[in-house]
Design an enzyme around this catalytic site. Structure first.
Site, PDB file in Angstrom:
ATOM      1  N   CYS A 120      58.866  31.817  65.186  1.00 16.31           N
ATOM      2  CA  CYS A 120      58.421  32.288  66.498  1.00 16.31           C
ATOM      3  C   CYS A 120      57.224  31.488  67.005  1.00 16.31           C
ATOM      4  O   CYS A 120      56.587  30.766  66.259  1.00 16.31           O
ATOM      5  CB  CYS A 120      57.951  33.750  66.410  1.00 16.31           C
ATOM      6  SG  CYS A 120      59.193  34.930  65.898  1.00 16.31           S
ATOM      7  N   CYS A 169      54.683  35.612  70.469  1.00 16.63           N
ATOM      8  CA  CYS A 169      55.856  36.487  70.386  1.00 16.63           C
ATOM      9  C   CYS A 169      55.433  37.931  70.125  1.00 16.63           C
ATOM     10  O   CYS A 169      54.573  38.203  69.288  1.00 16.63           O
ATOM     11  CB  CYS A 169      56.797  36.022  69.285  1.00 16.63           C
ATOM     12  SG  CYS A 169      58.370  36.928  69.275  1.00 16.63           S
ATOM     13  N   CYS A 176      61.367  34.972  71.837  1.00 16.60           N
ATOM     14  CA  CYS A 176      60.383  34.019  72.388  1.00 16.60           C
ATOM     15  C   CYS A 176      60.928  32.602  72.547  1.00 16.60           C
ATOM     16  O   CYS A 176      60.254  31.744  73.106  1.00 16.60           O
ATOM     17  CB  CYS A 176      59.113  34.010  71.539  1.00 16.60           C
ATOM     18  SG  CYS A 176      59.291  33.281  69.897  1.00 16.60           S
TER      19      CYS A 176
END
Length: 192
Positions: free
Chosen positions: A35, A39, A69
């Protein structure tokens, strides 16, 4: 390439600090997902976190990109969402579109959608919808002989007076004046 998390990076992850999004990405060993620091996913156990310079390194280590994300995209998540909202508006401009309808479709709050869209596009979603409707109305006025009321309904305005008022605000002409001016211009250019 891959590393353990520092205190500064951990702080960025746990506070969803977007200012670190272009500095590093993080992967969670227990899920196999990586991520951006911003996120909004649930905070992982610190021991399971690995740090990556970029998406390529995370992918090489066998991690999958987060669907929330989208860390493989060069655009930020808000920009991605606004692009999706614009595409949706262009496909559905003739339907009854409100902030509530858009927010429901994109799984967010009307307030957040309004704020994000306006920050990125410099106009509200409703203003953008009105512009798209006006552009489509212009095409219909030039290309067809349909009545102003019928064109208004076709592009999403059920109230003819409202359609005429907004059209004039945006173009400086009523729909009828716009049609006549456009056809005159075409005649002068030898197109009709």
């Amino acid at each position: 390439m891959i590393g353990l998390v520092t205190e500064q990076q951990w702080q960025a992850i746990t506070t969803n600090d977007a200012s670190y999004d272009h500095v590093f990405l993080y992967g969670v060993c227990s899920t196999g997902i990586f991520c951006r620091p911003s996120c909004k996913s649930r905070n992982p156990n610190k021991e399971h976190v690995r740090i990556f310079q970029d998406a390529r390194h995370a992918l090489e280590e066998g991690f999958r990109p987060c669907k929330r994300c989208n860390p493989c995209s060069l655009r930020m998540p808000d920009e991605e969402r606004v692009i999706q909202i614009k595409e949706y508006i262009h496909e559905h401009y003739h339907e009854p579109l409100t902030l509530t309808v858009l927010a429901g479709h994109f799984h967010g709050s009307p307030h957040h959608l309004q704020k994000t869209f306006k920050r990125i596009m410099k106009v509200s979603p409703i203003e953008y919808i009105q512009r798209v409707r006006t552009e489509n109305a212009k095409r219909e006025l030039i290309d067809t002989d349909q009545s102003v009321a019928d064109i208004g309904v076709k592009v999403g305005w059920l109230n003819t007076s409202y359609f005429i008022t907004l059209f004039k605000q945006q173009t400086g002409l009523t729909p009828k004046q716009f049609r006549m001016a456009s056809r005159e211009k075409l005649k002068r250019l030898g197109g009709g």
